[in-house]
Design a protein around this motif. Structure first.
Motif, PDB file in Angstrom:
ATOM      1  N   ASN A   1      46.468  39.437  36.994  1.00 28.46           N
ATOM      2  CA  ASN A   1      46.436  39.997  35.697  1.00 28.46           C
ATOM      3  C   ASN A   1      46.301  41.228  35.273  1.00 28.46           C
ATOM      4  N   ALA A   2      46.770  41.529  33.944  1.00 27.58           N
ATOM      5  CA  ALA A   2      47.178  43.437  34.409  1.00 27.58           C
ATOM      6  C   ALA A   2      45.949  44.606  33.853  1.00 27.58           C
ATOM      7  N   GLN A   3      45.373  43.414  33.298  1.00 28.97           N
ATOM      8  CA  GLN A   3      43.388  44.224  33.388  1.00 28.97           C
ATOM      9  C   GLN A   3      43.243  44.409  35.293  1.00 28.97           C
TER      10      GLN A   3
ATOM     11  N   SER B   1      44.257  44.886  37.752  1.00 27.16           N
ATOM     12  CA  SER B   1      45.060  45.264  38.395  1.00 27.16           C
ATOM     13  C   SER B   1      45.320  47.164  38.361  1.00 27.16           C
TER      14      SER B   1
ATOM     15  N   ASN C   1      41.955  27.995  40.165  1.00 27.69           N
ATOM     16  CA  ASN C   1      42.563  28.782  39.648  1.00 27.69           C
ATOM     17  C   ASN C   1      41.588  28.691  37.663  1.00 27.69           C
TER      18      ASN C   1
ATOM     19  N   SER D   1      38.462  38.692  30.741  1.00 26.24           N
ATOM     20  CA  SER D   1      39.434  37.880  31.757  1.00 26.24           C
ATOM     21  C   SER D   1      39.002  38.703  33.584  1.00 26.24           C
ATOM     22  N   SER D   2      38.742  39.692  33.756  1.00 29.81           N
ATOM     23  CA  SER D   2      38.385  40.569  34.751  1.00 29.81           C
ATOM     24  C   SER D   2      37.129  40.652  35.120  1.00 29.81           C
TER      25      SER D   2
END
Length: 370
Positions: free
Chosen positions: A2-4, A6, A64, A122-123
């Motif tokens: 996910n973007a966060q 990354s 997942n 999310s992370s």
């Protein structure tokens, strides 16, 4: 990725793609997948969590789903940021945690060990000397499950819990009051199941209270071990001899901790994560008293000073569903605790300290009725 994840990976100069080793925990309706860059760390964690459902060969579809946690073993020092100290709870001193909020999450630094954690909905990432700090890694994993429960409207409690003959029993006390010692004494019962040692999560639905523990083994002090024959094997005989020579008050306050591997001490199938809660024991006894302890049933609403023993701040890792963090050791509202505790039997334990005696009295109440 996910973007966060990354963005924070770039910020911390890490690569989660190297985390090719994994194991999984099935915590009731919450699936946890843990990834690491070292097999040694995964092996340690698999052994620690061996009493809980694991599935190292699960499908990619299952992997997942649920919570994903990355653990990166590395020797580089913690990153430099304008860290803010997290205020300690009343009665505790010294620097322990510091934090800085970034990338819609929170970066936490363990001052004493050098471990760094990134926390968001999310992370979830831990980096640093993980193998030297297994207990902090276990706590980080458990904090993700604790967040999950609190986002499902469970209220956090500072309590231990067992289930005996299907009767769920929580034990709470102010700091040093002996909740773990009494909980482990109750575990001597043949039909006892271990639920939790230090964190318990309660939720009421239609008058029924559900208690969920966390997969955290009891960490106990030497006094607890020396007063329970089943636990003596945890400490070397020479160390036992030294500890037995200490004054009782000094032994009680000793901060040295030992893990209790429930399976090793009490046998297989003695660990459950959930129970219907029936009883709460609030330890309010007096170390200086020689009187035998007694049980007194109380109305929680009339004894809020005792209820505060079970109240607990979610801590710096807590994040609500909208992504908000606490800015200090705030405690959930008293009404949240009363709304749960008013649906169970609450007893005050008063008098002198005698774990054997109070366990005997309480266990007599748990016997199945004809």
């Amino acid at each position: 990725m996910n973007a966060q994840l990354s963005a924070i990976s770039k910020e911390l100069n890490i690569n989660t793609d190297v985390c090719t080793h994994r194991f999984e925990l099935a915590l009731s309706d919450c699936h946890v997948t843990v990834y690491s860059n070292t097999t040694a760390l995964v092996a340690e964690l698999k052994d620690y969590f061996r009493s809980y459902p694991q599935d190292t060969e699960s499908s990619s579809e299952a992997a997942n789903k649920g919570l994903e946690i990355y653990l990166i073993e590395r020797s580089e020092p913690a990153p430099v940021y304008p860290w803010a100290d997290w205020a300690r709870e009343a009665g505790k001193s010294g620097r322990k945690d510091s934090y800085v909020d970034m990338h819609q999450g929170r970066l936490l630094h363990k001052v004493r060990t050098g471990m760094t954690f990134f926390q968001s909905n999310s992370s979830k990432i831990a980096l640093g000397p993980c193998l030297k700090n297994i207990n902090q890694i276990v706590n980080f994993i458990n904090n993700q499950y604790m967040n999950y429960l609190q986002q499902q409207a469970y209220v956090i409690c500072h309590a231990a819990a067992v289930s005996i003959n299907g009767k769920g029993t929580a034990v709470a006390a102010f700091s040093g009051g002996g909740k773990s010692t009494l909980m482990l004494k109750l575990m001597d019962h043949a039909d006892a199941k271990f639920i939790s040692n230090d964190r318990l999560f309660l939720k009421s639905d239609a008058g029924k209270v559900t208690a969920r523990g966390v997969p955290k083994l009891p960490r106990i002090n030497p006094g607890t071990i020396l007063n329970n024959p089943k636990l003596l094997s945890i400490i070397d005989p020479k160390e036992q001899q030294h500890l037995n020579q200490l004054p009782k008050a000094e032994l009680w306050d000793l901060e040295q901790k030992y893990d209790v591997m429930i399976d090793d001490v009490y046998g297989d199938q003695k660990v459950h994560l959930e129970t219907k809660l029936d009883v709460v024991l609030l330890l309010n006894w007096d170390r200086s008293s020689t009187a035998k302890p007694q049980l007194k049933k109380i109305n929680p609403t009339d004894h809020t000073e005792l209820i505060r023993a079970i109240m607990k701040s979610p801590g710096p890792f807590f994040q609500d569903e909208e992504g908000g963090f606490l800015m200090g050791p705030e405690i959930p509202a008293l009404d949240r605790y009363l709304s749960v505790l008013n649906n169970v039997d609450v007893y005050e334990v008063h008098g002198g300290v005698d774990f054997e005696h109070i366990a005997e009295i309480y266990l007599s109440l748990t016997q199945p009725q004809d």
